[in-house]
Design a protein around this motif. Structure first.
Motif, PDB file in Angstrom:
ATOM      1  N   ILE A 133       0.839  -1.201   0.000  1.00 37.83           N
ATOM      2  CA  ILE A 133       0.000   0.000   0.000  1.00 37.83           C
ATOM      3  C   ILE A 133       0.870   1.246   0.000  1.00 37.83           C
ATOM      4  O   ILE A 133       0.629   2.201  -0.757  1.00 37.83           O
ATOM      5  N   ALA A 134       1.895   1.253   0.844  1.00 36.31           N
ATOM      6  CA  ALA A 134       2.799   2.408   0.892  1.00 36.31           C
ATOM      7  C   ALA A 134       3.455   2.632  -0.467  1.00 36.31           C
ATOM      8  O   ALA A 134       3.550   3.772  -0.947  1.00 36.31           O
ATOM      9  N   ALA A 135       3.912   1.553  -1.095  1.00 39.10           N
ATOM     10  CA  ALA A 135       4.572   1.677  -2.402  1.00 39.10           C
ATOM     11  C   ALA A 135       3.627   2.239  -3.454  1.00 39.10           C
ATOM     12  O   ALA A 135       4.027   3.043  -4.305  1.00 39.10           O
ATOM     13  N   SER A 136       2.359   1.820  -3.409  1.00 43.01           N
ATOM     14  CA  SER A 136       1.393   2.306  -4.402  1.00 43.01           C
ATOM     15  C   SER A 136       1.048   3.777  -4.198  1.00 43.01           C
ATOM     16  O   SER A 136       0.653   4.463  -5.149  1.00 43.01           O
ATOM     17  N   LEU A 137       1.182   4.271  -2.985  1.00 43.63           N
ATOM     18  CA  LEU A 137       0.856   5.671  -2.692  1.00 43.63           C
ATOM     19  C   LEU A 137       2.025   6.622  -2.948  1.00 43.63           C
ATOM     20  O   LEU A 137       1.822   7.819  -3.142  1.00 43.63           O
ATOM     21  N   LEU A 138       3.226   6.089  -2.953  1.00 43.26           N
ATOM     22  CA  LEU A 138       4.395   6.934  -3.196  1.00 43.26           C
ATOM     23  C   LEU A 138       4.528   7.246  -4.687  1.00 43.26           C
ATOM     24  O   LEU A 138       4.190   6.416  -5.537  1.00 43.26           O
ATOM     25  N   PRO A 139       5.039   8.423  -5.032  1.00 40.12           N
ATOM     26  CA  PRO A 139       5.188   8.769  -6.449  1.00 40.12           C
ATOM     27  C   PRO A 139       6.293   7.953  -7.117  1.00 40.12           C
ATOM     28  O   PRO A 139       7.165   7.392  -6.439  1.00 40.12           O
ATOM     29  N   PHE A 140       6.252   7.906  -8.437  1.00 38.44           N
ATOM     30  CA  PHE A 140       7.265   7.156  -9.189  1.00 38.44           C
ATOM     31  C   PHE A 140       8.667   7.663  -8.871  1.00 38.44           C
ATOM     32  O   PHE A 140       9.628   6.888  -8.807  1.00 38.44           O
ATOM     33  N   SER A 141       8.783   8.963  -8.642  1.00 38.20           N
ATOM     34  CA  SER A 141      10.100   9.553  -8.366  1.00 38.20           C
ATOM     35  C   SER A 141      10.755   8.959  -7.126  1.00 38.20           C
ATOM     36  O   SER A 141      11.984   8.984  -6.988  1.00 38.20           O
ATOM     37  N   SER A 142       9.946   8.414  -6.196  1.00 39.47           N
ATOM     38  CA  SER A 142      10.515   7.831  -4.980  1.00 39.47           C
ATOM     39  C   SER A 142      11.362   6.599  -5.299  1.00 39.47           C
ATOM     40  O   SER A 142      12.263   6.247  -4.540  1.00 39.47           O
ATOM     41  N   LYS A 143      11.078   5.943  -6.442  1.00 34.09           N
ATOM     42  CA  LYS A 143      11.856   4.765  -6.829  1.00 34.09           C
ATOM     43  C   LYS A 143      13.290   5.131  -7.209  1.00 34.09           C
ATOM     44  O   LYS A 143      14.161   4.255  -7.257  1.00 34.09           O
ATOM     45  N   LEU A 144      13.514   6.408  -7.475  1.00 38.75           N
ATOM     46  CA  LEU A 144      14.847   6.858  -7.853  1.00 38.75           C
ATOM     47  C   LEU A 144      15.688   7.228  -6.637  1.00 38.75           C
ATOM     48  O   LEU A 144      16.870   7.552  -6.782  1.00 38.75           O
ATOM     49  N   LYS A 145      15.079   7.187  -5.457  1.00 35.77           N
ATOM     50  CA  LYS A 145      15.786   7.479  -4.214  1.00 35.77           C
ATOM     51  C   LYS A 145      16.022   6.170  -3.465  1.00 35.77           C
ATOM     52  O   LYS A 145      15.107   5.373  -3.289  1.00 35.77           O
ATOM     53  N   SER A 146      17.236   5.961  -2.992  1.00 34.02           N
ATOM     54  CA  SER A 146      17.587   4.665  -2.406  1.00 34.02           C
ATOM     55  C   SER A 146      16.793   4.352  -1.138  1.00 34.02           C
ATOM     56  O   SER A 146      16.503   3.182  -0.865  1.00 34.02           O
ATOM     57  N   LEU A 147      16.418   5.366  -0.368  1.00 32.25           N
ATOM     58  CA  LEU A 147      15.701   5.105   0.875  1.00 32.25           C
ATOM     59  C   LEU A 147      14.375   4.401   0.602  1.00 32.25           C
ATOM     60  O   LEU A 147      14.089   3.342   1.177  1.00 32.25           O
ATOM     61  N   ALA A 148      13.575   4.985  -0.284  1.00 34.43           N
ATOM     62  CA  ALA A 148      12.287   4.376  -0.617  1.00 34.43           C
ATOM     63  C   ALA A 148      12.456   3.148  -1.504  1.00 34.43           C
ATOM     64  O   ALA A 148      11.736   2.151  -1.355  1.00 34.43           O
ATOM     65  N   SER A 149      13.406   3.201  -2.426  1.00 29.75           N
ATOM     66  CA  SER A 149      13.594   2.097  -3.370  1.00 29.75           C
ATOM     67  C   SER A 149      13.978   0.807  -2.667  1.00 29.75           C
ATOM     68  O   SER A 149      13.385  -0.258  -2.907  1.00 29.75           O
ATOM     69  N   LEU A 150      14.970   0.883  -1.751  1.00 25.81           N
ATOM     70  CA  LEU A 150      15.471  -0.318  -1.092  1.00 25.81           C
ATOM     71  C   LEU A 150      14.557  -0.815   0.018  1.00 25.81           C
ATOM     72  O   LEU A 150      14.366  -2.027   0.183  1.00 25.81           O
ATOM     73  N   HIS A 151      13.993   0.113   0.785  1.00 24.46           N
ATOM     74  CA  HIS A 151      13.304  -0.278   2.013  1.00 24.46           C
ATOM     75  C   HIS A 151      11.783  -0.319   1.895  1.00 24.46           C
ATOM     76  O   HIS A 151      11.111  -0.826   2.792  1.00 24.46           O
TER      77      HIS A 151
END
Length: 454
Positions: A183-201
Motif C-alpha cells: 500500500i505504501a509503495a502504491s501511494l508513493l510517487p514514481f520519483s521515490s523509486k529513484l531514491k535509495s531510501l524508498a527504493s530499497l526499504h
C-alpha cells in the motif's frame, strides 16, 4: 497493594506484561525472559538510561510469587501519546531513536525484537523508549527480526508525509501494526523509486511476500557489518527527509491574522494574571496554534500538553520546544474527532480525551471554530472541557469579530443562540466564573472558571 489490573495493551509478549495497582504502573518479567533480562541489566540498560533513551525502573521485592521473575516499577510518565498524534519531526525523532537504540543494543550483544512506534512516548519535547522487555540476545548470523516492522511503522508514514502531506502520519490510526508495504509503495510517487531510501526499504521489500519455500531456496548470509550498514543507511536517509509543507490556515494566526495591534499583548497580560489567581502544576492548551500561551505557562514552571489540528503549527512548536528544552508535549489532534480507543475491544489504545487530564485547561481563540465552524453547542463543549481539568481559561469571540465573519461568509447564519449571555449561561451550568475581562478593544472576552465538580 491493591489487586492488579493488567493493562489492556499488554498481552502479546510472553516475556512479561504491564499491570496497574493502586494507580501505579508496574511491569512483570516472566521467568522465561530471565536470561535476556540479566543480559539487559549487565550493561545495555545503564547505557540507555544514561542517554535518556529508555525509561528507568526500580525492582520491587515486596511481591513474591513463583510465576514471576521480577516486578519492575518504571518512572511514571505524565501521560501516554501515540504515533498518529505526532508531528513530522516527532515521528522522525522517534524513528531515529529506535535505530540508535538498535545500534547501541548490538554493542551489548542484544537486539530489538520489535520496532513499533507504540514503544515510544514523548515526554515534553523528548522521545523515550518505554518497553523494557523489547530486547533479546543478538544473533549476528540472522537478519534483524524487526526490520520489516520498522519499515511499515516508521519509514512508510515518514515517506508519505514527506512526499505528500504531514497529515498522512495519521494513517497509523488505520494501520496500527504498520502501513502494509504494498500500500505504501502504491501511494508513493514514481520519483521515490529513484531514491535509495524508498527504493530499497519500501519498493523492493513490498515485493517480498514472505513465501516460505522461496525463503528456503535463498539462505541469506547475514553479519553484524551488513546490519550496521542497513541501519546506517536508514539513519542517513531519514535524517535527510524534509516536510512537504502545504498552506496552513491558522499557522500564522498570531502574526498576520489579528487586526488589533495590542490584542496579543493584552491577552498575554490577562492570561498571566488569571494564572496567578489559582494554583496548578499541569495544563493542557487546546487549539494551541504555535504555542504562544503554552510557552507562557511553561516559563512559569508548568508541565504543558499542547494540541492543535494543524500539523504545521505543532511541527513548529515541537521544533522550538526541542531546541530550547521546553517541557511542552505537542500533539496533533482534531478536537471534533479526537483519537478514539482502538485495538482489541477498543481498549488497547485509550481515547485521547482519557489521556490529557490536567489541572488547568486553556481554550483560547477556539470557541468560535468549534461552535460556529463545527456546529458544536456551548453545553457540549462545556461538558467536555469540565472533564478535562479543574480550572479553565476560555476566550469568547463574538459574531462581530472578523474571524467569525470569515466562518459565516459562505454559509447561512443559523446560530441565533451564539452570544455572550448564552455562552455564560451554558458554561455556568458546569463552572463557577471566577473572573471575566475584556481583551483590550477587540470585543473578545476572557474568562477564568472553576469546575463545579471541584
Amino acid at each position: 497493594m491493591l489487586p492488579e489490573k493488567n493493562h489492556p495493551a499488554s498481552y502479546r509478549d510472553p516475556s512479561g506484561f504491564v499491570f496497574i495497582s493502586e494507580g501505579v504502573i508496574y511491569r512483570q518479567v516472566n521467568p522465561g525472559y530471565s536470561k535476556d533480562y540479566e543480559l539487559l541489566m549487565a550493561g545495555l540498560y545503564g547505557d540507555l538510561v544514561a542517554k535518556k533513551w529508555l525509561v528507568a525502573h526500580e525492582e520491587i521485592t515486596t511481591i513474591p510469587s513463583t510465576d514471576r521473575y521480577k516486578i519492575l516499577k518504571p518512572v511514571q510518565l505524565d501521560h501516554i501519546n501515540y504515533p498518529y498524534e505526532w508531528s513530522f519531526s516527532q515521528y522522525k525523532d522517534a524513528a531515529l531513536l529506535t535505530l540508535n537504540i538498535q545500534l547501541c543494543a548490538m554493542t551489548h550483544g542484544m537486539s530489538l525484537k520489535d520496532a513499533t512506534p507504540f514503544n515510544i512516548v514523548f515526554s515534553g519535547s523528548s522521545p523515550i523508549f518505554i518497553d523494557t522487555l523489547s530486547f533479546e540476545t543478538y544473533d549476528a548470523t540472522s537478519p534483524w527480526v524487526a526490520y520489516r516492522q520498522f519499515c511499515e511503522s516508521f519509514l512508510a508514514p515518514l515517506l508519505l508525509a514527506s512526499y505528500h502531506h504531514p497529515d498522512l502520519t495519521r494513517l497509523m490510526l488505520t494501520y496500527p501494526e504498520g502501513i502494509p508495504l504494498d500500500i505504501a509503495a502504491s501511494l508513493l510517487p514514481f520519483s521515490s523509486k529513484l531514491k535509495s531510501l524508498a527504493s530499497l526499504h519500501i519498493h523492493l521489500q513490498s515485493g517480498i511476500k514472505g513465501n516460505s519455500k522461496q525463503a528456503e531456496k535463498k539462505q541469506v548470509v547475514f553479519s553484524r557489518d551488513k546490519l550496521n550498514r542497513i541501519i546506517t543507511h536508514l539513519i542517513s536517509g531519514i535524517n535527510s527527509l524534509t516536510l512537504n509543507k502545504k498552506i496552513s490556515t491558522w499557522s500564522n494566526y498570531y502574526t498576520h491574522t489579528i487586526l488589533q495591534d495590542n490584542y496579543l499583548q493584552e491577552k498575554e497580560k490577562l492570561v498571566d494574571a488569571f494564572c496567578e489567581q489559582v494554583s496548578f502544576h499541569t495544563a493542557v492548551d487546546l487549539g494551541a496554534n504555535t504555542g504562544q500561551f503554552a510557552m507562557l505557562l511553561e516559563k512559569k514552571g508548568k508541565i504543558i500538553t499542547a494540541l492543535d489540528i494543524d500539523p504545521l503549527c505543532i511541527e513548529r512548536l515541537y521544533l522550538h520546544s526541542r531546541e530550547n528544552g521546553l517541557r511542552i508535549t505537542s500533539l496533533v489532534s482534531d478536537l471534533m474527532h479526537p483519537s478514539p480507543g482502538i485495538g482489541w475491544n477498543n481498549s488497547e489504545r485509550k481515547p485521547l480525551l482519557e489521556r490529557i487530564h490536567a489541572e488547568m485547561v486553556l481554550a483560547l481563540a477556539l470557541v468560535h471554530h468549534l461552535c460556529i465552524g463545527r456546529n458544536l453547542p456551548f453545553q457540549k463543549l462545556a461538558n467536555t472541557l469540565q472533564q478535562t481539568g479543574k480550572f479553565l481559561i476560555i476566550e469568547f469571540v463574538p459574531k462581530s469579530d472578523e474571524k467569525v465573519k470569515q466562518l459565516l461568509a459562505f454559509r447561512k447564519d443559523i446560530f441565533s443562540s451564539y452570544d455572550l449571555d448564552q455562552f455564560k449561561k451554558a458554561f455556568g451550568g458546569y463552572y463557577d466564573i471566577l473572573d471575566e475581562k475584556n481583551i483590550g478593544h477587540s470585543g473578545r472576552a476572557l474568562f477564568l472558571m472553576k469546575s463545579k465538580n471541584g
